[in-house]
Structures are given as C-alpha cells and as structure tokens.
Scaffold this motif. Sequence first.
Motif, PDB file in Angstrom:
ATOM      1  N   ILE A  47      -6.102   3.941 -12.363  1.00  8.97           N
ATOM      2  CA  ILE A  47      -5.193   3.813 -13.491  1.00  8.97           C
ATOM      3  C   ILE A  47      -5.440   2.557 -14.308  1.00  8.97           C
ATOM      4  N   GLY A  48      -6.418   1.748 -13.892  1.00  9.30           N
ATOM      5  CA  GLY A  48      -6.782   0.585 -14.703  1.00  9.30           C
ATOM      6  C   GLY A  48      -7.327  -0.555 -13.880  1.00  9.30           C
ATOM      7  N   TYR A  49      -7.311  -1.730 -14.484  1.00  8.67           N
ATOM      8  CA  TYR A  49      -7.740  -2.968 -13.820  1.00  8.67           C
ATOM      9  C   TYR A  49      -6.517  -3.734 -13.333  1.00  8.67           C
ATOM     10  N   LYS A  50      -6.672  -4.402 -12.206  1.00  8.27           N
ATOM     11  CA  LYS A  50      -5.614  -5.271 -11.682  1.00  8.27           C
ATOM     12  C   LYS A  50      -6.040  -6.732 -11.869  1.00  8.27           C
ATOM     13  N   ASN A  51      -6.656  -7.025 -13.013  1.00  9.07           N
ATOM     14  CA  ASN A  51      -7.054  -8.388 -13.323  1.00  9.07           C
ATOM     15  C   ASN A  51      -5.888  -9.156 -13.935  1.00  9.07           C
ATOM     16  N   THR A  83      -2.170  12.926  -5.506  1.00  7.53           N
ATOM     17  CA  THR A  83      -3.230  12.082  -6.041  1.00  7.53           C
ATOM     18  C   THR A  83      -2.846  10.614  -5.898  1.00  7.53           C
ATOM     19  N   LYS A  84      -3.671   9.846  -5.199  1.00  6.98           N
ATOM     20  CA  LYS A  84      -3.411   8.428  -4.982  1.00  6.98           C
ATOM     21  C   LYS A  84      -3.794   7.621  -6.218  1.00  6.98           C
ATOM     22  N   LEU A  85      -3.309   6.396  -6.270  1.00  3.28           N
ATOM     23  CA  LEU A  85      -3.588   5.508  -7.394  1.00  3.28           C
ATOM     24  C   LEU A  85      -4.509   4.377  -6.968  1.00  3.28           C
ATOM     25  N   SER A  86      -5.474   4.106  -7.842  1.00  3.27           N
ATOM     26  CA  SER A  86      -6.477   3.075  -7.589  1.00  3.27           C
ATOM     27  C   SER A  86      -6.501   2.092  -8.748  1.00  3.27           C
ATOM     28  N   ALA A  87      -6.934   0.849  -8.450  1.00  8.52           N
ATOM     29  CA  ALA A  87      -7.189  -0.147  -9.482  1.00  8.52           C
ATOM     30  C   ALA A  87      -8.440  -0.921  -9.100  1.00  8.52           C
ATOM     31  N   LEU A  88      -9.085  -1.505 -10.093  1.00  9.43           N
ATOM     32  CA  LEU A  88     -10.308  -2.265  -9.852  1.00  9.43           C
ATOM     33  C   LEU A  88     -10.096  -3.714 -10.273  1.00  9.43           C
ATOM     34  N   VAL A  89     -10.713  -4.635  -9.551  1.00 12.25           N
ATOM     35  CA  VAL A  89     -10.667  -6.058  -9.920  1.00 12.25           C
ATOM     36  C   VAL A  89     -12.093  -6.593 -10.020  1.00 12.25           C
ATOM     37  N   PRO A 106       2.758   0.487  -6.117  1.00 11.29           N
ATOM     38  CA  PRO A 106       2.443   1.911  -6.295  1.00 11.29           C
ATOM     39  C   PRO A 106       0.969   2.220  -6.032  1.00 11.29           C
ATOM     40  N   LEU A 107       0.143   1.185  -5.888  1.00 13.03           N
ATOM     41  CA  LEU A 107      -1.291   1.379  -5.690  1.00 13.03           C
ATOM     42  C   LEU A 107      -1.618   1.652  -4.229  1.00 13.03           C
ATOM     43  N   ASP A 108      -2.662   2.451  -4.023  1.00 15.02           N
ATOM     44  CA  ASP A 108      -3.127   2.756  -2.674  1.00 15.02           C
ATOM     45  C   ASP A 108      -4.474   2.114  -2.377  1.00 15.02           C
ATOM     46  N   LEU A 109      -5.312   2.054  -3.388  1.00 11.89           N
ATOM     47  CA  LEU A 109      -6.696   1.608  -3.231  1.00 11.89           C
ATOM     48  C   LEU A 109      -7.002   0.511  -4.247  1.00 11.89           C
ATOM     49  N   ILE A 110      -7.602  -0.585  -3.771  1.00 18.58           N
ATOM     50  CA  ILE A 110      -8.082  -1.624  -4.683  1.00 18.58           C
ATOM     51  C   ILE A 110      -9.587  -1.771  -4.478  1.00 18.58           C
ATOM     52  N   ARG A 111     -10.316  -1.684  -5.580  1.00 21.95           N
ATOM     53  CA  ARG A 111     -11.769  -1.751  -5.531  1.00 21.95           C
ATOM     54  C   ARG A 111     -12.224  -3.082  -6.126  1.00 21.95           C
TER      55      ARG A 111
END
Length: 317
Positions: A47-51, A83-89, A106-111
């Motif tokens: 769903i986006g970036y977690k920066n 459907t799980k929620l992911s964010a990237l940093v 609400p996030l499940d996965l952080i990449r």
Amino acid sequence: MKDRTNHKIIDCTIRDGGLVNNWDFSVEFVQYLYKCLNEAGVDYMEIGYKNSPKLLKGSESAGPWRFLDDDFVRDVIQNKLATKLSALVDIGRVDENDILPREKSPLDLIRVACYIHEIDKALELVQLFHDRGYETTLNIMALSNVKEGQLDEAFEMISDSVVDVVYIVDSYGSLMPNDIHCLVTKFRKHLQKKRIGAHMHNNLQLGFANTLEAANHGVELLDCSVYGMGRAAGNCPTELLLAQLKNVKYSVGPVLDMIENYMIPLREKEEWGYIIPYMITGMLDEHPRSAMAFRRSAAKDKVLQFYNMLTVPDVKG
C-alpha cells in the motif's frame, strides 16, 4: 507453467506505481484496488512506503502513500480481508520510531530495500521489524550490477539473519530469463533456509517472462502491478500472473474490473510501460532516471538522439 500452488502474489501498484504519479492516488482508488485484489485472491497489497517525510526531500509534494501513517491506513482499509498489507522502506529514509509493533499496526509485512553495500544496515532493520512481529523481506536492488564476490559476502550475512524472504530485484529491467535462472539457482544454493522472491521490471518486455522463469524454479513470492503500472517501464502485470499461475484461488476477473474502471483512465493521464528510452536504458543495464528525464523534455520522442547520448562520446541532449 509448472503446477505449483505455493506461490504468493504481492501487488505493488500503489507503492511502485506511485513513482509514476507521485503517489497521487485517491482513497477511493486504493479502496477499490484492495477490494479487487482480495476478490482475485492476491496474497498481499503493498500500500506504499513506510519512510519518514523528515528524512526525504520533496516530501510535501508527495501523496500520503509515500509516507504511510498507520491511522490513515486503518481509516482507508476499515474492513481488512484476506489480502494482507505490505509496506516498503529504504535505508536511511525510515525512522524506526514510526514502526509500531505489529499488533498495533494494520501492516503485516515490511520489506527492506537496499543496495549490495547496505546489506548490514538492511539486516539491522529487518531484525528490528522481526522483533516487532512483522513478516520481513530483504530486497536486493540492482542485482545486474552486483559482482560475484559481493553477492557471496552478502549471502553469509543473510543466511544467519532472521529475514523471511530474500528478493531478486531486476531494478534496471536488463536481465534475461537465463540470468534469472542462474540467480535463482545461486540464491537457493546459498540461502537454503530462506524463501525467495522476485521483482521484475519491463524495460525489455521481459517482466512477465522473467517472473514466470523465477516461479518455475521455485521462487515463492512474486511481485507485480495492475496493468504493469510502475516506475518507467513498469512491472510484471498482475493480470497476466493471475491468468497464468496454476492455482484455483486466483481469479483474473476482479483485476480486469479494476483496469476497466480505474487503470485505463489513469493511463490516459500518466505514462508508464514499454517505451523506447526505457528499453535503451534496460539494454545498456542502466538506471532509467536518464530516460525518465528525457521523456519529460521537448525531445522525448527523439529516440536515436537519446541512444547516442548514452553510447556515443561527446553527444549531449
């Protein structure tokens, strides 16, 4: 396509596609996408970036999906489904204090995305996110530019880490299917206890083919985006992957609905996909930033001029 049912799809339309439109997606757009992806059986929506906006220039002009706030995400996705929620940093762009424990997010996965020389810093973040309860991935970017010795050193660090999935990332869209096969073989040999993922770009029209090549050789997590929306040439299209993978839980219809109602109108306003300057940077194994700048210039269709700029000494745009 081999009959495998262990694949998991991560749709990156909002995160990678945001590089096209500066993350200017409406809440309605994201909500409808989540609905369609869930109906299609897609495993994760990135769903986006977690920066942190404090650590990145130009933050004031970007949409909210560039700097995710947990309360905002919770308001957007009020009814979280399968459907799980992911964010990237990115290394150096994330404030660890912004990452709440998973039970409060609400996030499940952080990449964690990094270049080869940042593996140690990336694994420190992975450990932090793991300790806070998240699923984690390590996305090694620009693998086409990585030397053999660098990769071997990285494997030693990664194999002893807590990361769940390690990603093969074709950042420049320059790899061929035989390159993907070789990389998958190497990753599986050196990281036997890790799951493998694949993130492909489409500069040479190989995003889909390379993703299938990875899947056929045991790569589990497969990245894609609806209508291929992503930086420059874009990514492996979600709809193609759903149609091809041999798994009864996947259905392409809901994603076609998303394309009809939202992506086709968006494509009339924004540009992404197989375009010759992006092909040229892929062919030359270079970052597409020069092609992106060229496409914003008055000479954007002078493709021979662009090719000469990159290949002939003293030729300037």
